[in-house]
Design a protein around this motif. Structure first.
Motif, PDB file in Angstrom:
ATOM      1  N   GLY A  92       0.817  -1.212   0.000  1.00  9.34           N
ATOM      2  CA  GLY A  92       0.000   0.000   0.000  1.00  9.34           C
ATOM      3  C   GLY A  92       0.849   1.259   0.000  1.00  9.34           C
ATOM      4  O   GLY A  92       0.565   2.228  -0.723  1.00  9.34           O
ATOM      5  N   ILE A  93       1.910   1.250   0.810  1.00  6.24           N
ATOM      6  CA  ILE A  93       2.810   2.405   0.872  1.00  6.24           C
ATOM      7  C   ILE A  93       3.582   2.552  -0.439  1.00  6.24           C
ATOM      8  O   ILE A  93       3.738   3.664  -0.974  1.00  6.24           O
ATOM      9  N   ASN A  94       4.066   1.438  -0.967  1.00  6.73           N
ATOM     10  CA  ASN A  94       4.791   1.469  -2.241  1.00  6.73           C
ATOM     11  C   ASN A  94       3.939   2.072  -3.352  1.00  6.73           C
ATOM     12  O   ASN A  94       4.402   2.922  -4.128  1.00  6.73           O
ATOM     13  N   LEU A  95       2.683   1.653  -3.440  1.00  2.00           N
ATOM     14  CA  LEU A  95       1.788   2.155  -4.481  1.00  2.00           C
ATOM     15  C   LEU A  95       1.481   3.635  -4.285  1.00  2.00           C
ATOM     16  O   LEU A  95       1.360   4.392  -5.257  1.00  2.00           O
ATOM     17  N   ALA A  96       1.344   4.057  -3.032  1.00  2.00           N
ATOM     18  CA  ALA A  96       1.048   5.463  -2.754  1.00  2.00           C
ATOM     19  C   ALA A  96       2.242   6.360  -3.076  1.00  2.00           C
ATOM     20  O   ALA A  96       2.073   7.475  -3.580  1.00  2.00           O
ATOM     21  N   LEU A  97       3.447   5.875  -2.782  1.00  2.00           N
ATOM     22  CA  LEU A  97       4.647   6.682  -3.012  1.00  2.00           C
ATOM     23  C   LEU A  97       5.099   6.648  -4.467  1.00  2.00           C
ATOM     24  O   LEU A  97       5.806   7.553  -4.927  1.00  2.00           O
ATOM     25  N   GLN A  98       4.727   5.594  -5.178  1.00  2.00           N
ATOM     26  CA  GLN A  98       5.107   5.451  -6.594  1.00  2.00           C
ATOM     27  C   GLN A  98       3.832   5.347  -7.437  1.00  2.00           C
ATOM     28  O   GLN A  98       3.448   4.275  -7.890  1.00  2.00           O
ATOM     29  N   PRO A  99       3.143   6.457  -7.656  1.00  2.00           N
ATOM     30  CA  PRO A  99       1.824   6.425  -8.310  1.00  2.00           C
ATOM     31  C   PRO A  99       1.843   5.947  -9.757  1.00  2.00           C
ATOM     32  O   PRO A  99       0.793   5.608 -10.303  1.00  2.00           O
ATOM     33  N   TYR A 100       3.014   5.908 -10.394  1.00  2.00           N
ATOM     34  CA  TYR A 100       3.088   5.482 -11.786  1.00  2.00           C
ATOM     35  C   TYR A 100       3.448   3.999 -11.916  1.00  2.00           C
ATOM     36  O   TYR A 100       3.686   3.514 -13.023  1.00  2.00           O
ATOM     37  N   MET A 101       3.462   3.299 -10.795  1.00  2.00           N
ATOM     38  CA  MET A 101       3.841   1.887 -10.824  1.00  2.00           C
ATOM     39  C   MET A 101       2.699   1.004 -10.324  1.00  2.00           C
ATOM     40  O   MET A 101       1.858   1.437  -9.526  1.00  2.00           O
ATOM     41  N   GLU A 102       2.674  -0.228 -10.798  1.00  2.00           N
ATOM     42  CA  GLU A 102       1.727  -1.236 -10.339  1.00  2.00           C
ATOM     43  C   GLU A 102       2.448  -2.189  -9.366  1.00  2.00           C
ATOM     44  O   GLU A 102       3.681  -2.172  -9.265  1.00  2.00           O
ATOM     45  N   ILE A 103       1.663  -3.008  -8.666  1.00  2.00           N
ATOM     46  CA  ILE A 103       2.253  -3.952  -7.717  1.00  2.00           C
ATOM     47  C   ILE A 103       3.258  -4.867  -8.419  1.00  2.00           C
ATOM     48  O   ILE A 103       4.335  -5.151  -7.887  1.00  2.00           O
ATOM     49  N   GLU A 104       2.921  -5.312  -9.637  1.00  2.00           N
ATOM     50  CA  GLU A 104       3.820  -6.203 -10.384  1.00  2.00           C
ATOM     51  C   GLU A 104       5.152  -5.512 -10.691  1.00  2.00           C
ATOM     52  O   GLU A 104       6.218  -6.138 -10.611  1.00  2.00           O
ATOM     53  N   ASP A 105       5.096  -4.215 -11.045  1.00  2.00           N
ATOM     54  CA  ASP A 105       6.328  -3.464 -11.329  1.00  2.00           C
ATOM     55  C   ASP A 105       7.219  -3.378 -10.097  1.00  2.00           C
ATOM     56  O   ASP A 105       8.436  -3.579 -10.152  1.00  2.00           O
ATOM     57  N   ILE A 106       6.597  -3.089  -8.959  1.00  4.43           N
ATOM     58  CA  ILE A 106       7.351  -2.965  -7.706  1.00  4.43           C
ATOM     59  C   ILE A 106       7.952  -4.315  -7.318  1.00  4.43           C
ATOM     60  O   ILE A 106       9.103  -4.389  -6.879  1.00  4.43           O
ATOM     61  N   ASP A 107       7.161  -5.387  -7.467  1.00  2.08           N
ATOM     62  CA  ASP A 107       7.670  -6.729  -7.164  1.00  2.08           C
ATOM     63  C   ASP A 107       8.882  -7.061  -8.027  1.00  2.08           C
ATOM     64  O   ASP A 107       9.854  -7.677  -7.550  1.00  2.08           O
ATOM     65  N   ASN A 108       8.857  -6.654  -9.289  1.00  2.00           N
ATOM     66  CA  ASN A 108       9.996  -6.905 -10.182  1.00  2.00           C
ATOM     67  C   ASN A 108      11.247  -6.202  -9.681  1.00  2.00           C
ATOM     68  O   ASN A 108      12.348  -6.768  -9.702  1.00  2.00           O
ATOM     69  N   TYR A 109      11.094  -4.951  -9.235  1.00  2.00           N
ATOM     70  CA  TYR A 109      12.239  -4.219  -8.700  1.00  2.00           C
ATOM     71  C   TYR A 109      12.771  -4.888  -7.427  1.00  2.00           C
ATOM     72  O   TYR A 109      13.988  -5.045  -7.250  1.00  2.00           O
ATOM     73  N   LEU A 110      11.839  -5.299  -6.552  1.00  3.89           N
ATOM     74  CA  LEU A 110      12.249  -5.893  -5.280  1.00  3.89           C
ATOM     75  C   LEU A 110      12.937  -7.238  -5.487  1.00  3.89           C
ATOM     76  O   LEU A 110      13.808  -7.622  -4.710  1.00  3.89           O
ATOM     77  N   ASN A 111      12.550  -7.944  -6.528  1.00  9.62           N
ATOM     78  CA  ASN A 111      13.117  -9.267  -6.778  1.00  9.62           C
ATOM     79  C   ASN A 111      14.409  -9.204  -7.580  1.00  9.62           C
ATOM     80  O   ASN A 111      15.030 -10.206  -7.841  1.00  9.62           O
TER      81      ASN A 111
END
Length: 324
Positions: free
Chosen positions: A305-324
């Motif tokens: 939830g925080i990731n999506l709020a702070l990075q409004p141009y990204m989706e959960i899948e995009d963030i997961d890709n970065y984290l992985n």
């Protein structure tokens, strides 16, 4: 009136209104239900409301998730989306401005490890923006984070550590995450509170430290918390209330037993329970037995939830890709 141990503004409001039997001047609230999830906004408008409710002037949003599942990924992602949508209302800075996320709490004690757990799952990008600008999208907000530990581990006040970091790196906003205390067992590990008035680490368990707020840090501070414990005396008091109510319903109107039950003063009973329990258990707080699984799941939901709020141009899948 004795103060009931709770960090939730919605519970403070419920308690006062229940005892006063009337609306609290200077405090307003609204409620909506989104996909079965109740979202309540409580606004403390002035000093009168602050004095009565015991919460600083500001906005408090509560998200209640009674049927939280550890195994339904789609449902958990939906909850993260709801958190993100509501959290964005509190992030009043530009997309390129930086945010410091602080995970408060003791990572060695599971009910208090929410903050550090969330920090470990965040998309941290400040160093990438500085050191590898060509390998990261331009729209990614610079985010940094820290889990500073607690006074007993570090020997330093958490507020002093955070203030020093803020003065050095100069973020445009601070988000603090902490485990809270609730008035009701049913809200433990099922409720998320977002507020714009800052936070006093440890206040829910009677261990108030230096306040983290705009007044002390000179930048906007948003506090996010989930209640993970409830006061043992409060829970005992609620259990006795349930027993009394059930006995009243089963008693015959007009009987002596019915009159005795109806005459019990609940405020006096609450004080008596605390006086009796205190020599034996002290300031005991309790948490559900599955707290390990709950904290792991909640930290993932909240981090997304925080990731999506702070990075409004990204989706959960995009963030997961970065984290992985």
């Amino acid at each position: 009136m004795s103060r009931v141990r709770t960090d939730l503004a919605i519970e403070s409001k419920e308690i006062i209104e229940g005892k006063e039997k009337k609306h609290i001047d200077g405090v307003t609230s609204s409620e909506e239900v989104i996909d079965g999830i109740r979202v309540t906004k409580v606004i403390v408008e002035n000093e009168q409301g602050e004095s009565v409710i015991g919460k600083p002037i500001g906005n408090y949003l509560t998200i209640e998730i009674p049927n939280l599942s550890s195994y339904d990924k789609d449902e958990n992602n939906n909850i993260s989306e709801i958190i993100s949508k509501n959290l964005k209302e509190y992030i009043k800075i530009k997309d390129f401005q930086s945010v410091l996320v602080v995970g408060l709490g003791n990572w060695n004690i599971t009910p208090d490890a929410l903050g550090p757990k969330v920090v470990s799952k965040l998309f941290i990008s400040r160093h990438l923006k500085e050191l590898m600008p060509d390998s990261i999208d331009e729209g990614v907000r610079p985010v940094c984070a820290i889990a500073p530990g607690v006074l007993g581990i570090t020997g330093m006040e958490t507020g002093e550590v955070i203030r020093g970091i803020v003065e050095k790196i100069k973020p445009d906003m601070v988000i603090c995450i902490d485990a809270l205390a609730s008035r009701k067992m049913e809200r433990v590990n099922t409720t998320i509170q977002i507020g714009d008035t800052g936070i006093s680490p440890g206040s829910g368990v009677g261990n108030r430290r230096m306040e983290l707020s705009k007044k002390t840090l000179n930048v906007p501070v948003v506090a996010i918390g989930i209640p993970t414990v409830v006061d043992a005396a409060t829970m005992a008091n609620d259990t006795i209330d349930l027993v009394i109510d059930q006995m009243i319903n089963q008693s015959t109107d007009g009987s002596e037993f019915y009159k005795i039950l109806k005459s019990i003063n609940k405020n006096e009973k609450e004080k008596l329970i605390k006086e009796i329990l205190n020599p034996y258990v002290g300031d005991l707080v309790v948490t559900p037995k599955d707290v390990d699984l709950s904290i792991e799941n909640l930290s993932k939901i909240l981090a997304n939830g925080i990731n999506l709020a702070l990075q409004p141009y990204m989706e959960i899948e995009d963030i997961d890709n970065y984290l992985n």
